[in-house]
Write a protein that holds these residues in place. Structure first.
Motif, short mmCIF file in Angstrom:
data_model
loop_
_atom_site.label_atom_id
_atom_site.label_comp_id
_atom_site.label_asym_id
_atom_site.label_seq_id
_atom_site.Cartn_x
_atom_site.Cartn_y
_atom_site.Cartn_z
N PRO A 69 0.70 -1.03 0.00
CA PRO A 69 0.08 0.02 -0.01
C PRO A 69 0.80 1.44 0.03
CG PRO A 69 0.28 -0.85 2.18
CD PRO A 69 0.96 -1.72 1.34
N TYR A 70 2.11 1.19 0.12
CA TYR A 70 2.81 2.63 0.25
C TYR A 70 3.62 3.07 -0.87
CZ TYR A 70 2.21 1.33 5.06
OH TYR A 70 1.73 0.67 6.29
N GLY A 71 3.48 2.42 -2.23
CA GLY A 71 4.11 3.13 -3.13
C GLY A 71 3.48 4.04 -4.04
N GLY A 72 3.91 4.71 -4.98
CA GLY A 72 3.23 5.55 -5.73
C GLY A 72 4.28 6.50 -6.55
N TYR A 73 3.55 6.74 -7.74
CA TYR A 73 4.56 7.54 -8.73
C TYR A 73 3.47 8.41 -9.52
CZ TYR A 73 8.27 9.20 -11.60
OH TYR A 73 9.12 9.91 -12.34
N PRO A 74 3.54 9.76 -9.43
CA PRO A 74 4.05 10.36 -8.42
C PRO A 74 3.47 9.99 -7.04
CG PRO A 74 2.15 11.49 -9.56
CD PRO A 74 2.25 10.23 -10.26
N MET A 75 4.32 10.38 -5.96
CA MET A 75 4.03 9.94 -4.42
C MET A 75 2.68 10.27 -4.21
SD MET A 75 6.63 10.74 -1.73
CE MET A 75 7.03 12.34 -2.24
N GLY A 76 1.83 9.45 -3.72
CA GLY A 76 0.53 9.73 -3.07
C GLY A 76 -0.51 9.99 -3.91
N TRP A 77 -0.18 9.81 -5.21
CA TRP A 77 -1.11 10.17 -6.40
C TRP A 77 -2.81 9.82 -6.04
CZ3 TRP A 77 -4.28 6.80 -9.32
CH2 TRP A 77 -3.59 5.33 -9.02
N ASP A 78 -2.94 8.64 -5.61
CA ASP A 78 -4.23 8.28 -5.34
C ASP A 78 -4.91 8.85 -4.07
OD1 ASP A 78 -2.49 6.58 -3.86
OD2 ASP A 78 -3.40 4.72 -4.38
N MET A 79 -4.14 8.81 -3.03
CA MET A 79 -4.95 9.11 -1.69
C MET A 79 -5.34 10.72 -1.73
SD MET A 79 -5.42 6.14 -0.71
CE MET A 79 -6.41 6.75 0.69
N ARG A 80 -4.32 11.51 -2.36
CA ARG A 80 -4.58 12.63 -2.63
C ARG A 80 -5.85 13.20 -3.07
NH1 ARG A 80 -0.30 17.63 -4.44
NH2 ARG A 80 -1.84 19.05 -4.62
N LEU A 81 -6.09 12.35 -4.20
CA LEU A 81 -7.30 12.73 -5.08
C LEU A 81 -8.46 12.26 -4.47
CD1 LEU A 81 -8.23 14.22 -7.59
CD2 LEU A 81 -7.81 12.09 -9.15
N LEU A 82 -8.61 11.10 -3.83
CA LEU A 82 -9.67 10.40 -3.13
C LEU A 82 -9.95 11.38 -2.09
CD1 LEU A 82 -8.63 6.86 -3.13
CD2 LEU A 82 -10.47 7.50 -4.36
N ASP A 83 -8.92 11.82 -1.07
CA ASP A 83 -9.27 12.68 -0.11
C ASP A 83 -10.12 13.96 -0.75
OD1 ASP A 83 -8.19 11.29 1.84
OD2 ASP A 83 -6.39 12.65 1.98
N ASP A 84 -9.88 14.50 -1.77
CA ASP A 84 -10.76 15.49 -2.26
C ASP A 84 -12.23 15.34 -2.69
OD1 ASP A 84 -8.63 16.93 -2.26
OD2 ASP A 84 -7.99 17.27 -4.37
#
Ligand code: F3S
Length: 392
Positions: A69-84
């Protein structure tokens, strides 16, 4: 804004253009079996050496593999958008005033570490103890990770296309591949901001944006993309996602199989075993994943289903989480049909349009009705006669 019906969500939502993507005879699509991926990145390097080895393209990985669950390129791409996004809100519904899509441009630092989080597991190893799993009592491991290959989804509602004020991005009529016309592009970067999967990338040397091309020159010659043909884990099957059960024989030849493509079976049949990545964004992505069967379904539910309270009917369980459990079980103990299709993964570099599973063989035909693969489903096992070695 126009409304479009999204079968992955089972409802309508806003999208700037009307279209009939489901009615296309041919649409680019891919299924990836995450249970076979070993994070070797052969796909990533095959893609990079083919498409993005020029100046200004150094940071461009059109194909990359992330450790969940920790990888991502760009970093954190999915969680940042889901939060919005609010519940039941797509990126089109959430568009800010004057914009067609809600998104963000990842900062420079977010692109600095393509392999950040690689191989990092979820859960903590007990100190000084050997990790033992008690799978007889616990259904899933407490400590887990899995590999998620990521690429352009050649979406049926492409956010990049919707956002570009120059109309520089288009879907090809013949196969639905989403392409960017660099002659028209003026480097506005609305597409970079809009794509929730962050695959259009701006080239600072040329001043225009580039995006993945679905390996279209290979597709035109009837071959699978390079990330598919190079995959040593045989994780992928590529083909025509729109070819449903009512289609006639491939190439109109009576000697070829008729009916649905193998990837259409895995995604759209009653025996659904492959799921889209973050369908809640609303773009109708066309890369589908067979989820890992050792990972807790709660995590997979937010990643591979709309993850809402109300469940659309085509999903197999009463809830999305239950649906994920069913899909995991189908991947763990595949039916004879699915087992047959799994043998087609990596079996040929030619594009398979139709297939047929009969007794212990699976065969595939290309768009012209030529047979391109014929393999056994289960290899015969030979038991040698005589004394066996034993350590007793
Ligand atoms: Fe359009 Fe993206 Fe170019 S928004 S102008 S294709 S940078």
């Amino acid at each position: 804004m126009a409304q479009t019906y999204n079968p992955q969500l089972g409802r309508e939502h806003s999208y700037p253009y009307e279209h009939r993507e489901e009615e296309r005879d041919y649409h680019w699509g891919m299924v990836i079996n995450t249970n076979r991926c070993i994070n070797c990145n052969t796909c990533s390097f095959a893609c990079k050496s083919t498409w993005t080895s020029g100046e200004g393209e150094e940071y461009m990985w059109w194909m990359n593999v992330e450790t969940e669950p920790y990888g991502g390129y760009p970093m954190g791409w999915d969680m940042r958008l889901l939060d919005d996004l609010e519940a039941d809100q797509t990126i089109f519904d959430a568009a800010d005033n004057g914009e067609k899509v809600h998104g963000y441009i990842a900062e420079k630092q977010a692109w600095e570490y393509p392999a950040l989080g690689d191989d990092q597991v979820h859960g903590e190893y007990p100190e000084g103890e050997v990790v033992e799993s008690d799978l007889e009592n616990d259904e899933y491991h407490d400590i887990w990770q899995f590999y998620l290959p990521r690429l352009c989804n050649h979406c049926k509602n492409p956010a990049c296309l919707a956002a570009c004020p120059r109309k520089a991005i288009y879907k090809r009529e013949e196969d639905g591949i989403v392409l960017l016309d660099q002659e028209r592009c003026r480097g506005y970067r609305r597409c970079v901001k809009a794509c929730p999967y962050h695959k259009p990338m701006y080239n600072p040397e040329t001043g225009v944006t580039e995006k993945p091309v679905g390996c279209y020159p290979r597709i035109e010659e009837g071959n699978v993309p390079r990330c598919v043909s190079s995959c040593i884990g045989k994780t992928r099957l590529h083909g025509n996602i729109n070819r449903g059960p009512d289609a006639g024989p491939a190439g109109g030849k009576s000697s070829a199989a008729s009916g649905r493509s193998p990837i259409n079976y895995l995604v759209h049949s009653d025996e659904k075993v492959a799921l889209p990545l973050y369908p809640q964004f609303g773009t109708q992505p066309q890369v589908f994943y067979m989820p890992p069967y050792h990972v807790p379904p709660e995590f997979l539910t937010q990643m591979f289903t709309p993850n809402t309270e109300v469940k659309e009917n085509e999903w197999p369980g009463d809830t999305y989480e239950e649906s994920v459990r069913i899909v995991q079980e189908r991947a763990r103990n595949p039916s004879h049909e699915v087992l047959g299709i799994l043998q087609l993964f990596g079996a040929t570099t030619r594009l398979i349009e139709t297939y047929n599973v009969k007794e212990n063989r699976v065969k595939g035909w290309d768009r012209n009705g030529e047979k391109v693969v014929d393999v056994p489903i289960e290899e015969p096992m030979e038991v040698r006669e005589g004394e066996q070695w034993t350590n007793q």
